[in-house]
Each structure stands twice: as C-alpha cells, then as structure tokens.
Motif scaffolding. Structure first.
Motif, PDB file in Angstrom:
ATOM      1  N   ASP A  47      -8.802   5.305 -16.071  1.00 55.14           N
ATOM      2  CA  ASP A  47      -9.404   5.086 -14.748  1.00 55.14           C
ATOM      3  C   ASP A  47     -10.488   4.011 -14.716  1.00 55.14           C
ATOM      4  O   ASP A  47     -11.213   3.917 -13.709  1.00 55.14           O
ATOM      5  CB  ASP A  47      -9.983   6.404 -14.185  1.00 55.14           C
ATOM      6  N   GLN A  48     -10.618   3.239 -15.756  1.00 48.16           N
ATOM      7  CA  GLN A  48     -11.620   2.168 -15.752  1.00 48.16           C
ATOM      8  C   GLN A  48     -10.911   0.821 -15.607  1.00 48.16           C
ATOM      9  O   GLN A  48     -10.062   0.486 -16.444  1.00 48.16           O
ATOM     10  CB  GLN A  48     -12.423   2.174 -17.064  1.00 48.16           C
ATOM     11  N   SER A  60      -6.660  -0.974 -14.641  1.00 49.31           N
ATOM     12  CA  SER A  60      -6.990   0.328 -15.232  1.00 49.31           C
ATOM     13  C   SER A  60      -5.691   1.027 -15.616  1.00 49.31           C
ATOM     14  O   SER A  60      -4.606   0.614 -15.202  1.00 49.31           O
ATOM     15  CB  SER A  60      -7.753   1.204 -14.229  1.00 49.31           C
ATOM     16  N   GLU A  62      -4.082   4.860 -15.386  1.00 48.78           N
ATOM     17  CA  GLU A  62      -4.276   6.216 -14.858  1.00 48.78           C
ATOM     18  C   GLU A  62      -3.263   7.194 -15.441  1.00 48.78           C
ATOM     19  O   GLU A  62      -3.511   8.390 -15.501  1.00 48.78           O
ATOM     20  CB  GLU A  62      -4.167   6.198 -13.328  1.00 48.78           C
ATOM     21  N   ARG A  93      -2.273  10.789 -21.359  1.00 49.32           N
ATOM     22  CA  ARG A  93      -3.424  11.368 -20.677  1.00 49.32           C
ATOM     23  C   ARG A  93      -3.498  12.881 -20.865  1.00 49.32           C
ATOM     24  O   ARG A  93      -4.575  13.464 -20.925  1.00 49.32           O
ATOM     25  CB  ARG A  93      -3.357  11.052 -19.188  1.00 49.32           C
ATOM     26  N   GLY A 154      -1.651   2.492 -12.656  1.00 45.79           N
ATOM     27  CA  GLY A 154      -3.084   2.266 -12.532  1.00 45.79           C
ATOM     28  C   GLY A 154      -3.390   1.349 -11.364  1.00 45.79           C
ATOM     29  O   GLY A 154      -2.536   1.127 -10.491  1.00 45.79           O
ATOM     30  N   SER A 164      -2.274  -1.117  -6.443  1.00 41.56           N
ATOM     31  CA  SER A 164      -1.747  -0.197  -7.445  1.00 41.56           C
ATOM     32  C   SER A 164      -0.576  -0.866  -8.138  1.00 41.56           C
ATOM     33  O   SER A 164       0.198  -1.573  -7.508  1.00 41.56           O
ATOM     34  CB  SER A 164      -1.231   1.085  -6.798  1.00 41.56           C
TER      35      SER A 164
END
Ligand SMILES: [Cu+2]
Length: 249
Positions: A47-48, A60, A62, A93, A154, A164
């Motif tokens: 998420d960065q 990022s 995700e 994740r 992400g 996105s």
C-alpha cells in the motif's frame, strides 16, 4: 582346521551383508518451496506508492496472488522428481508463502522447474478444488474459463494522475483465438537436498514484470487488461526473469 576356516568365511560373509544392510538409502524428504517478493531487492511494503517501474511510473502493491504448477526438481543425473499435476497457490499479502513437495529423494539437484500460472491440463472451469481461494481466481467463462494465473494489483502515479493497475494474467479466448499466457521456468540449483537442507526460497522481483524485453506502462495499457492480448503477451514475455533462486537451506 578346515572346518574352522569355513566357519570364518561364513562369519565374514555375514558381517559384510549386515554392513550393506545398514547403509540403506535415506528416507525421502519433504521439500518446502517458499516465495519471497521484492522490488529490485527491497522487501515489499504493501500500500505504499514508493516503487518505480521502468516506464518511470510510481506504484504501490496491494495484492499479489498467483499459482505455480507442476513443480519439478532435476537431479545431477538428469532424473526428475515431479508430483502429479498440481497448481500451488501463493498470496504474498496473506502469508501464503510456502508449499510442500512430498517424497523427494535425497540427492544432488541442479534445477527447479515449474509452470508459472495454472498448467493447461488443470486450467478449465472447475479444474481446481472448489475452495474460496480458487473461486476468487476464476477467469470469466466468456473469456475462456479456468483461472487467473495471477492477480497483482495496486495504485500508480503517472504524469500527475493517479490510477489503479490490475495485472491480471490468464489464458484468454478472444474472437475464437486462444492466447496461452502461462509459461515454463527453469532455474539452476547446485545443492544437496537432505533432512537438514530442504527449503528452497525463490525470489519474485515485481519490477521484472514491467521491463525486459518490453517496458510496460500502467498508464498506456490502462486498468483493464484481461481482454487485451497485447498487454497479456507483453507481460508473459517480461515474466521470464521474474523468479530467481534466493537461497537453499
Ligand atoms: Cu481479472
């Protein structure tokens, strides 16, 4: 005297036999294959928007979920260990980072092979067990059915715009033509696998999806690529060097 020496021969023979029996081949082992994701050597921080692809876009991560199928180990004498066709599910994740290979013979190994994605013999609708993880990876029937090979998702920033990206790979059926996006990978090893050395860690460098031989742009291809053979084939060709052997321990 003659009788005694005959007895001695029998005893020596027995001793040799016993020694041979004690030197039996070691039990097969369970090998763990582990995946560690990174971006050019940096561990993934979800998420960065801190990574930069070859096209110069910040992004990022995700989600990163994918399959490796039909994992094989090649011994120095070219004999191959392989399980029956199987798709191994990973989710970076959600901590689904490992899979097991059972009944692997102890020995010296020179390569690990697998298919990136769902192998064709398993990639039909209902071809994998009907559990939530596989159902979430279903590939639409109108686009050929079966399963996604990968969902990597992400946000990105390019030219001041945020969007996105959905790097969703699957075998696409479009206008009567089938585009096969899975691919075979073989990585060199030079290790003895045994009771104490039986975990193979593979690195997965996310940035390699987006460069070499093609510079991939999130902005140019847009957020929806599942119906775009050009995007899928670009990523397929880039995928050849995403995986590497990180350590064997
Ligand atoms: Cu998709």
């Amino acid at each position: 005297m003659k009788q005694l020496s005959r007895l001695a021969v029998v005893f020596i023979g027995l001793a040799v036999l016993l020694a041979a029996c004690n030197k039996k081949t070691p039990e097969p082992i369970t090998v763990t294959v582990k995946i560690e994701g990174d971006v050019d050597g940096e561990a993934i921080e979800f998420d960065q928007i801190k990574y930069t692809n070859q096209a110069g876009e910040k992004y990022s991560i995700e989600k990163c979920v994918f399959y490796l199928s039909n994992i094989q180990l090649v011994r120095n004498d070219d004999s191959v260990y392989g399980d029956k066709p199987k798709a191994h599910y990973f989710s970076l994740r959600d901590g689904r980072l490992t899979t097991s290979l059972y009944n692997v013979p102890v020995g010296d190994y020179k390569a690990i092979r697998f298919i990136f994605g769902v192998a064709p013999e398993l990639n039909t609708t209902g071809g994998l067990p009907n559990n939530p993880e596989n159902i979430n990876m279903a590939w639409p029937d109108m686009m050929g059915g079966g399963y996604h090979h990968m969902k990597l998702e992400g946000q990105y920033v390019a030219n001041g715009d945020t969007g996105s990206y959905n790097t969703h790979l699957g075998d696409l059926l479009k206008d009567g033509k089938r585009y096969l996006i899975y691919f075979a990978v073989e990585l060199p090893l030079s290790h003895t696998l045994n009771e104490t050395t039986r975990t193979i860690t593979l690195g997965m460098n996310i940035n390699e999806w987006y460069r070499v031989p093609h510079t991939y742009s999130f902005a140019a291809f847009g957020p929806a690529i599942m119906n775009n053979p050009d995007a899928l084939q670009t990523l397929r060709e880039n995928g050849a060097d995403v995986f590497y052997v990180k350590k064997v321990e």
